[in-house]
Motif scaffolding. Structure first.
Motif, short mmCIF file in Angstrom:
data_model
loop_
_atom_site.label_atom_id
_atom_site.label_comp_id
_atom_site.label_asym_id
_atom_site.label_seq_id
_atom_site.Cartn_x
_atom_site.Cartn_y
_atom_site.Cartn_z
N MET A 118 -29.49 -6.58 -69.58
CA MET A 118 -30.28 -5.61 -70.34
C MET A 118 -29.62 -5.29 -71.69
O MET A 118 -28.42 -5.00 -71.74
CB MET A 118 -30.42 -4.32 -69.51
N HIS A 119 -30.41 -5.34 -72.74
CA HIS A 119 -29.92 -4.99 -74.08
C HIS A 119 -29.67 -3.48 -74.16
O HIS A 119 -30.54 -2.68 -73.81
CB HIS A 119 -30.96 -5.36 -75.13
N ILE A 120 -28.50 -3.12 -74.64
CA ILE A 120 -28.16 -1.70 -74.78
C ILE A 120 -28.51 -1.25 -76.21
O ILE A 120 -28.21 -1.98 -77.16
CB ILE A 120 -26.65 -1.48 -74.53
N SER A 121 -29.11 -0.09 -76.34
CA SER A 121 -29.37 0.44 -77.68
C SER A 121 -28.07 1.00 -78.24
O SER A 121 -27.78 2.20 -78.17
CB SER A 121 -30.46 1.52 -77.63
N GLU A 122 -27.29 0.08 -78.80
CA GLU A 122 -25.92 0.40 -79.19
C GLU A 122 -25.79 1.29 -80.40
O GLU A 122 -24.72 1.82 -80.67
CB GLU A 122 -25.19 -0.90 -79.52
N ASP A 123 -26.86 1.41 -81.18
CA ASP A 123 -26.78 2.31 -82.32
C ASP A 123 -26.81 3.77 -81.85
O ASP A 123 -26.48 4.68 -82.60
CB ASP A 123 -27.90 2.03 -83.34
N HIS A 124 -27.19 3.99 -80.57
CA HIS A 124 -27.20 5.35 -80.02
C HIS A 124 -26.19 5.56 -78.90
O HIS A 124 -25.81 6.69 -78.62
CB HIS A 124 -28.61 5.69 -79.50
N PHE A 125 -25.80 4.46 -78.25
CA PHE A 125 -24.89 4.59 -77.11
C PHE A 125 -23.75 3.60 -77.23
O PHE A 125 -23.98 2.40 -77.32
CB PHE A 125 -25.65 4.35 -75.79
N LEU A 126 -22.54 4.11 -77.21
CA LEU A 126 -21.36 3.26 -77.28
C LEU A 126 -20.92 2.99 -75.84
O LEU A 126 -20.58 3.92 -75.11
CB LEU A 126 -20.28 4.01 -78.07
N ALA A 127 -20.99 1.71 -75.45
CA ALA A 127 -20.73 1.37 -74.04
C ALA A 127 -19.36 0.74 -73.86
O ALA A 127 -18.91 -0.05 -74.70
CB ALA A 127 -21.81 0.41 -73.56
N GLU A 128 -18.68 1.10 -72.79
CA GLU A 128 -17.42 0.45 -72.40
C GLU A 128 -17.48 0.22 -70.90
O GLU A 128 -18.24 0.87 -70.20
CB GLU A 128 -16.19 1.35 -72.57
N VAL A 129 -16.63 -0.68 -70.42
CA VAL A 129 -16.46 -0.86 -68.98
C VAL A 129 -14.99 -0.60 -68.68
O VAL A 129 -14.11 -1.06 -69.39
CB VAL A 129 -16.90 -2.28 -68.55
#
Ligand SMILES: [Zn+2]
Length: 433
Positions: free
Chosen positions: A255-266
């Motif tokens: 799934m593509h993350i809306s990265e301009d609004h959510f900064l994702a890390e694992v």
């Protein structure tokens, strides 16, 4: 079609520059306006101006669901109540629910993000979308509602329940998109067949499923039961609701993350250490643009993998793998880690059993046991006792090889497990007093 090409197809460097700028802003805002964060940052000796690169994210503290509960209801809001125009809440299994607030700008962002997500799933303005999530405090129904409306689809706000009426609505209104939990969609198909309606013959062509973890095998069941394309999307109310990430049709399971609004890390869920791309761990999200309830490094408890591999659809955003389970759903049976999704994968791959099951955990003496109860299909139920024994043995062997522990298996008559109207209750743990 791509809803917002400017942001969904941004050059990597440009995206990271935008993320850093927004991260610096959000960190300064929470430090300034949310006493909880100011205290947390001070305790760690971190100042907003210490965030000079995206790598500095790792020095910031985590936020957990407990922080939302402890600051119930409005303690983490970063704007005065006059600016809040919507409240939602997610029910906790224990204690207080978690409350989330939205400003007018947050609602605008949310609808935009859901519009992106449903567009990449394949929804167009010509669609008729039936929403079977419950309209209420839960974010699912309202989130999908306003995003679908933005795209121009005709919405049937059926809400949850009244299952037979849902089928009639689908027939009469010509529903083309079904929105809900995967377990409820399976139940709907079953009820339709019981009414003498073939779900495959209905005009439904696309399913937008979310709000519970589900497997690829479940996807195949849903696609066969309805004659549709079943898509997954991801979101959680603490972050915004649905609209955080979604499948694009080119890469099922990612799934593509809306990265301009959510900064994702694992991260490693045990040590909290950040992991790299392509490594499995717990998803952590920092909201970059939320006004009412910005969250820094929120621990989602969802287990996934991030990838930067290019996607054929042309979007350049990071993708997350379909959630394989929750770090707090992980069952520990006699010291062995077991995810309910592993059991579902096995069950769905075996002929003769229905996609309805329950996992019972119990104790015999001092020893844990795990019992998997699964329904037979109508066809298998008419079989000979010997066939049933053989089926039971096959399920047991397959489960044992996947789980590394030997479960009990109980075959049940068709329709004997209670059907869910929302999220299915898959696990019953009898070990706690
Ligand atoms: Zn894609």
């Amino acid at each position: 079609m791509i809803w917002d090409p400017q942001h969904e197809c941004m050059e990597r460097e440009q995206m990271q520059a935008l993320q850093l700028q927004r991260l610096q802003q959000v960190v300064a805002r929470v430090y300034d306006r949310v006493p909880f964060y100011r205290q947390l940052f001070d305790e760690r000796g971190v100042r907003p101006e210490d965030v000079r690169s995206l790598a500095d994210l790792a020095s910031l503290p985590f936020t957990t669901k407990d922080a939302l509960r402890e600051n119930y209801p409005y303690g983490l809001f970063a704007v005065p109540m006059q600016q809040i125009v919507r409240l939602h809440a997610s029910s906790g299994t224990t204690g207080k629910p978690t409350v989330v607030g939205y400003t007018r700008a947050d609602l605008h962002t949310w609808a935009e993000l859901v519009a992106r997500m449903v567009t990449q799933a394949g929804v167009t303005s010509g669609d008729i979308a039936q929403i079977t999530f419950g309209y209420g405090l839960f974010t699912g129904a309202f989130g999908l509602h306003y995003g679908l409306e933005k795209v121009g689809a005709a919405i049937v706000p059926a809400s949850v329940g009244n299952t037979e009426k849902q089928i009639t609505l689908m027939q009469d209104f010509g529903t083309t998109v079904l929105v809900g939990t995967p377990s409820y969609a399976l139940h709907l198909a079953e009820v339709a067949r019981g009414m003498g309606v073939d779900p495959v013959a209905l005009p439904v062509r696309l399913g937008l499923f979310g709000a519970e973890a589900w497997t690829e095998e479940m996807r195949r069941e849903l696609e066969a039961a309805w004659g549709i394309k079943a898509t997954d999307n991801y979101g959680l109310s603490e972050i915004i609701g649905p609209g955080v990430a979604g499948e694009c049709g080119h890469c099922p399971g990612w799934m593509h993350i809306s990265e301009d609004h959510f900064l994702a890390e694992v991260i490693d869920p045990h040590t909290g250490q950040p992991l790299g791309l392509e490594q499995e761990g717990e998803l952590v999200i920092t909201t970059l643009t939320k006004e009412a309830l910005p969250l820094i490094r929120y621990r989602t408890k969802d287990i996934t993998v991030l990838t930067a591999q290019p996607c054929a659809c042309g979007r350049t955003t990071l993708r997350m793998r379909k959630v394989s389970g929750r770090s707090d759903d992980m069952l520990i049976v006699s010291g062995v880690n077991v995810f309910p999704s592993q059991i579902e994968s096995v069950l769905m791959s075996i002929e003769g059993i229905a996609p309805h099951y329950q996992i019972i955990l119990g104790k015999k003496g001092y020893l844990d046991y795990i019992e998997v109860q699964v329904e037979l299909t109508e066809e298998a139920f008419t079989g000979q006792f010997r066939d049933l024994e053989e089926l039971e043995r096959r399920i047991k062997t397959r489960l044992q090889s996947v789980l590394s522990i030997g479960p009990r298996v109980r075959l049940l008559e068709p329709h004997s497990i209670e059907r869910s109207q929302g999220k299915a209750r898959r696990v019953i743990d009898l070990r706690r007093p």
